[in-house]
Design a protein around this motif. Sequence first.
Motif, PDB file in Angstrom:
ATOM      1  N   LEU A  24     -23.054 -72.390  41.718  1.00  0.00           N
ATOM      2  CA  LEU A  24     -23.389 -71.500  42.825  1.00  0.00           C
ATOM      3  C   LEU A  24     -24.806 -71.721  43.353  1.00  0.00           C
ATOM      4  N   ALA A  25     -25.795 -71.706  42.472  1.00  0.00           N
ATOM      5  CA  ALA A  25     -27.188 -71.800  42.922  1.00  0.00           C
ATOM      6  C   ALA A  25     -27.464 -73.089  43.686  1.00  0.00           C
ATOM      7  N   THR A 305     -10.967 -78.909  41.931  1.00  0.00           N
ATOM      8  CA  THR A 305     -10.385 -78.743  43.262  1.00  0.00           C
ATOM      9  C   THR A 305     -11.101 -79.607  44.289  1.00  0.00           C
ATOM     10  N   ALA A 306     -12.424 -79.654  44.212  1.00  0.00           N
ATOM     11  CA  ALA A 306     -13.193 -80.476  45.151  1.00  0.00           C
ATOM     12  C   ALA A 306     -12.820 -81.950  45.017  1.00  0.00           C
ATOM     13  N   MET A 307     -12.510 -82.404  43.797  1.00  0.00           N
ATOM     14  CA  MET A 307     -12.096 -83.785  43.591  1.00  0.00           C
ATOM     15  C   MET A 307     -10.779 -84.077  44.293  1.00  0.00           C
ATOM     16  N   ALA A 308      -9.913 -83.071  44.374  1.00  0.00           N
ATOM     17  CA  ALA A 308      -8.577 -83.276  44.926  1.00  0.00           C
ATOM     18  C   ALA A 308      -8.484 -82.981  46.417  1.00  0.00           C
ATOM     19  N   THR A 309      -9.325 -82.080  46.914  1.00  0.00           N
ATOM     20  CA  THR A 309      -9.190 -81.630  48.305  1.00  0.00           C
ATOM     21  C   THR A 309     -10.446 -81.829  49.141  1.00  0.00           C
ATOM     22  N   GLN A 313     -13.666 -73.317  46.055  1.00  0.00           N
ATOM     23  CA  GLN A 313     -14.169 -71.946  46.174  1.00  0.00           C
ATOM     24  C   GLN A 313     -15.677 -71.912  46.446  1.00  0.00           C
ATOM     25  N   ILE A 314     -16.415 -72.835  45.864  1.00  0.00           N
ATOM     26  CA  ILE A 314     -17.874 -72.811  46.010  1.00  0.00           C
ATOM     27  C   ILE A 314     -18.261 -72.984  47.478  1.00  0.00           C
ATOM     28  N   GLU A 315     -17.729 -73.995  48.124  1.00  0.00           N
ATOM     29  CA  GLU A 315     -18.061 -74.236  49.532  1.00  0.00           C
ATOM     30  C   GLU A 315     -17.580 -73.091  50.419  1.00  0.00           C
ATOM     31  N   TRP A 316     -16.404 -72.581  50.125  1.00  0.00           N
ATOM     32  CA  TRP A 316     -15.892 -71.459  50.913  1.00  0.00           C
ATOM     33  C   TRP A 316     -16.733 -70.197  50.700  1.00  0.00           C
ATOM     34  N   LEU A 317     -17.218 -70.016  49.484  1.00  0.00           N
ATOM     35  CA  LEU A 317     -18.059 -68.852  49.200  1.00  0.00           C
ATOM     36  C   LEU A 317     -19.383 -68.946  49.957  1.00  0.00           C
ATOM     37  N   VAL A 318     -19.962 -70.120  49.988  1.00  0.00           N
ATOM     38  CA  VAL A 318     -21.201 -70.316  50.749  1.00  0.00           C
ATOM     39  C   VAL A 318     -20.968 -69.982  52.222  1.00  0.00           C
ATOM     40  N   ASP A 319     -19.878 -70.479  52.794  1.00  0.00           N
ATOM     41  CA  ASP A 319     -19.570 -70.165  54.193  1.00  0.00           C
ATOM     42  C   ASP A 319     -19.383 -68.665  54.403  1.00  0.00           C
ATOM     43  N   ASP A 325     -19.037 -66.922  60.867  1.00  0.00           N
ATOM     44  CA  ASP A 325     -18.249 -67.392  62.014  1.00  0.00           C
ATOM     45  C   ASP A 325     -17.411 -68.607  61.633  1.00  0.00           C
ATOM     46  N   ARG A 326     -18.019 -69.527  60.925  1.00  0.00           N
ATOM     47  CA  ARG A 326     -17.275 -70.714  60.466  1.00  0.00           C
ATOM     48  C   ARG A 326     -16.160 -70.303  59.515  1.00  0.00           C
ATOM     49  N   PHE A 327     -16.428 -69.333  58.646  1.00  0.00           N
ATOM     50  CA  PHE A 327     -15.393 -68.862  57.722  1.00  0.00           C
ATOM     51  C   PHE A 327     -14.219 -68.277  58.501  1.00  0.00           C
ATOM     52  N   ARG A 328     -14.513 -67.434  59.491  1.00  0.00           N
ATOM     53  CA  ARG A 328     -13.436 -66.802  60.269  1.00  0.00           C
ATOM     54  C   ARG A 328     -12.599 -67.849  60.998  1.00  0.00           C
TER      55      ARG A 328
END
Length: 427
Positions: A24-25, A305-309, A313-319, A325-328
């Motif tokens: 996360l950090a 998950t990042a290796m496969a896709t 969750q980490i990147e989505w959580l940051v957004d 706006d990018r998340f929406r």
Amino acid sequence: MSIHESRRQHLVLVDTYGPSASRLAPAFQAAGYLPIRVQSTPETPRLYRNCPDPFRYTFEFIHRGSVAETVNAILPFHPVAVIAGCDHGVELADALSEALHPLTGAPTNGTALSAARRDKYLMIERIKECGLRGARQITVHSEDQLWEWHTRLGGMAILKPLRSAANDGVSWCRTPEDSIRAFRRLNGRTNVVNLPNDGVVAQEYLIGAEYLVNTVSREGLHHVCDIWKTHRISANGVADLVVACHLLPFRGEVQDRLVPYALDVLDALDIRYGAAHIEIKMTPDGPCLVEVGARVAGQDLPGYTAMATGESQIEWLVDAYTDPDRFRQRHGRPYELVRSVAWALMVAPRSGVLACYRGLDAIKALESFYEMRLLVQPGQRLHRTIDDSTYPVSLTLMHEVDEILLRDLATLRYLDGEGFYELTDGP
């Protein structure tokens, strides 16, 4: 705090223990935010003593019981969010974000349902109140009550602490006598997160495969980041011991039934912001909740998950917290698998001092082999595997062809067992 630091946007991370939370950090720092760490208890819980967060925080605080004091300590930084790194920090993160919301605008799930997001009995009762299917269960108050309930149940029961983690203390009980013995072991003991168990829940055993749905939410909009199927065996007295987890495509007959149920669970528990890890059994009668963690998935599922896709969750959580706006605009889009990924675990059949592992070369020769971590090194004490904290070896498998990966997962079970471990007569 320097003038330069005061101009940067800050956010608070609570209890960043383990590989997933440790991501996360760095991720928020890369997005231009300065993370502040809060530890919810003065003493590090026993479960997390060997998995500290390696990030070098400029500011760290220890919560000593007063929400007001901790809020006053972090308020000068005007944090834009408070995020729990693991189960242990969920309730404090809720309390801090609720207190900060009117002062800094930090998003919050509030504290009204905080207990239901941690207490395994309240969690299931809450979703049933909202019309969702949940297991039959009781909070155990006495041995007589438990005996009578299990007798009426007429099948296997699961006993577990109300607020522990990592499958600590989870007991599979075929008979009322088994349940009584499990209750005596669990009642009043201190669990792996240093909490004196404030109760034991008894639940019906749910028949079916178990799946994991990992999500991120913003303002009640939910995004599914990844869906996993768990692989399990019966070993060491544990009826459903996890030995692997395999990332599934977003679409599929099972996935299409899991996802609507999972999102309804989030709404029932009022998880409107942040990450969630939802464990669901697909029973003959449909999906049924095992439990929810209002935090990122553990066992470094985000990394896999990042290796496969390409993201997790980490990147989505940051957004969700830094670019709503990018998340929406993006939320709800199906993820796409570039390759098949699974993590797997070896199962120690007995305890002792480990001399060496036999068969590591055979594992490395598997066509989908990617990475291996020895959680117990030769010379260290090996514990018979009974829960998430007693696995000796963790593996990552990856391949472009799904069937190759599934074949190698099955081969690991052939390689594991008594012959895989050489023990000494040490203490």
